[in-house]
Design an enzyme around this catalytic site. Structure first.
Site, PDB file in Angstrom:
ATOM      1  N   CYS A   8      -7.031  -1.623   7.098  1.00 41.40           N
ATOM      2  CA  CYS A   8      -7.026  -1.269   5.673  1.00 41.40           C
ATOM      3  C   CYS A   8      -7.884  -2.300   4.943  1.00 41.40           C
ATOM      4  CB  CYS A   8      -5.604  -1.202   5.119  1.00 41.40           C
ATOM      5  SG  CYS A   8      -4.706  -2.765   5.179  1.00 41.40           S
ATOM      6  N   CYS A  13      -0.696  -4.565   3.455  1.00 40.38           N
ATOM      7  CA  CYS A  13       0.211  -3.434   3.171  1.00 40.38           C
ATOM      8  C   CYS A  13       0.130  -2.352   4.249  1.00 40.38           C
ATOM      9  CB  CYS A  13      -0.109  -2.775   1.825  1.00 40.38           C
ATOM     10  SG  CYS A  13       0.125  -3.827   0.397  1.00 40.38           S
ATOM     11  N   ARG A  14      -0.939  -1.563   4.204  1.00 47.60           N
ATOM     12  CA  ARG A  14      -0.961  -0.350   5.023  1.00 47.60           C
ATOM     13  C   ARG A  14      -1.176  -0.606   6.503  1.00 47.60           C
ATOM     14  NH1 ARG A  14      -5.532   2.265   1.598  1.00 47.60           N
ATOM     15  NH2 ARG A  14      -6.030   0.050   1.585  1.00 47.60           N
ATOM     16  N   SER A  15      -2.158  -1.443   6.854  1.00 54.54           N
ATOM     17  CA  SER A  15      -2.393  -1.653   8.294  1.00 54.54           C
ATOM     18  C   SER A  15      -1.291  -2.468   8.983  1.00 54.54           C
ATOM     19  CB  SER A  15      -3.791  -2.219   8.569  1.00 54.54           C
ATOM     20  OG  SER A  15      -3.986  -3.475   7.979  1.00 54.54           O
ATOM     21  N   ASP A 125      -3.241   3.428  -1.250  1.00 51.62           N
ATOM     22  CA  ASP A 125      -2.968   1.994  -1.348  1.00 51.62           C
ATOM     23  C   ASP A 125      -1.791   1.759  -2.294  1.00 51.62           C
ATOM     24  OD1 ASP A 125      -3.005  -0.733  -1.660  1.00 51.62           O
ATOM     25  OD2 ASP A 125      -5.195  -0.851  -1.656  1.00 51.62           O
TER      26      ASP A 125
HETATM   27  P1  4NP Z   1      -3.870  -3.001   1.863  1.00 54.10           P
HETATM   28  O1  4NP Z   1      -3.583  -3.207   0.301  1.00 54.10           O
HETATM   29  O2  4NP Z   1      -5.331  -2.711   1.994  1.00 54.10           O
HETATM   30  O3  4NP Z   1      -3.022  -1.838   2.228  1.00 54.10           O
HETATM   31  O4  4NP Z   1      -3.440  -4.292   2.541  1.00 54.10           O
HETATM   32  C1  4NP Z   1      -4.314  -4.110  -0.484  1.00 54.10           C
HETATM   33  C2  4NP Z   1      -3.930  -5.406  -0.540  1.00 54.10           C
HETATM   34  C3  4NP Z   1      -4.641  -6.299  -1.334  1.00 54.10           C
HETATM   35  C4  4NP Z   1      -5.717  -5.872  -2.067  1.00 54.10           C
HETATM   36  C5  4NP Z   1      -6.106  -4.566  -1.995  1.00 54.10           C
HETATM   37  C6  4NP Z   1      -5.403  -3.683  -1.197  1.00 54.10           C
HETATM   38  N1  4NP Z   1      -6.420  -6.778  -2.892  1.00 54.10           N
HETATM   39  O5  4NP Z   1      -7.380  -6.360  -3.578  1.00 54.10           O
HETATM   40  O6  4NP Z   1      -6.113  -7.962  -2.918  1.00 54.10           O
END
Ligand code: 4NP
Length: 157
Positions: A8, A13-15, A125
């Protein structure tokens, strides 16, 4: 050994949720000596950090502990090491395809292409949404994980 990498943006979060859910399924199916699971992010914002506490909490409610995971970034050798690089959304998919050495594109997929009725869809997300977003992530990933393990069985086991 078949190796699966969930990808991700932030790897908080997702991965990590994908890694936790799919590892649990692999263990339940008695395939942990055949399938290795990891996760990574396309961005560097959160390297070394544990998953978002909201992701940890949502996974824990389903009996999955992801607290020991630490965020890392996708690197070039991941395209050699892993058999499946699974993007959570189209932006992750585009980032992976940009990094991908020629000839390895067949390893890169959208995770929800393995879901029952989610072909072409994205895992949204939840980072900025909160609340139910984390449950939605788990529901989508649990469903697609079943399809993924069947794909691995059919092709490799
Ligand atoms: P992820 O979510 O891609 O599912 O881990 C996010 C976590 C942090 C950020 C963006 C998405 N960020 O911009 O910090």
């Amino acid at each position: 050994m078949i190796r699966v990498l969930f990808v991700c943006l932030g790897n908080i979060c997702r991965s990590p949720t994908g890694e936790g859910v799919f590892k649990a399924l692999v263990n339940n199916e008695g395939l942990s000596d055949r399938i290795e699971v990891d996760s990574a992010g396309t961005a560097a914002y959160h390297i070394g950090e544990a998953p978002d506490p909201r992701s940890q909490y949502a996974a824990k409610k389903r009996g999955i502990d992801i607290s020991n995971q630490r965020a890392r970034r996708v690197i070039k050798v991941d395209f050699e090491r892993f058999d499946y690089l699974l993007a959570m959304d189209n932006k992750n998919l585009a980032s992976l395809l940009r990094l991908c050495p020629p000839g390895s594109e067949h390893k890169v997929h959208l995770m929800l292409d393995f879901g029952k009725d989610t072909h072409g869809q994205e895992v949204p997300d939840p980072y900025y949404v909160g609340g139910k977003g984390f449950e939605v992530v788990l529901d989508l990933i649990e469903d697609a994980s079943k399809g993924l393990i069947e794909d691995i069985r059919t092709k490799y086991l």
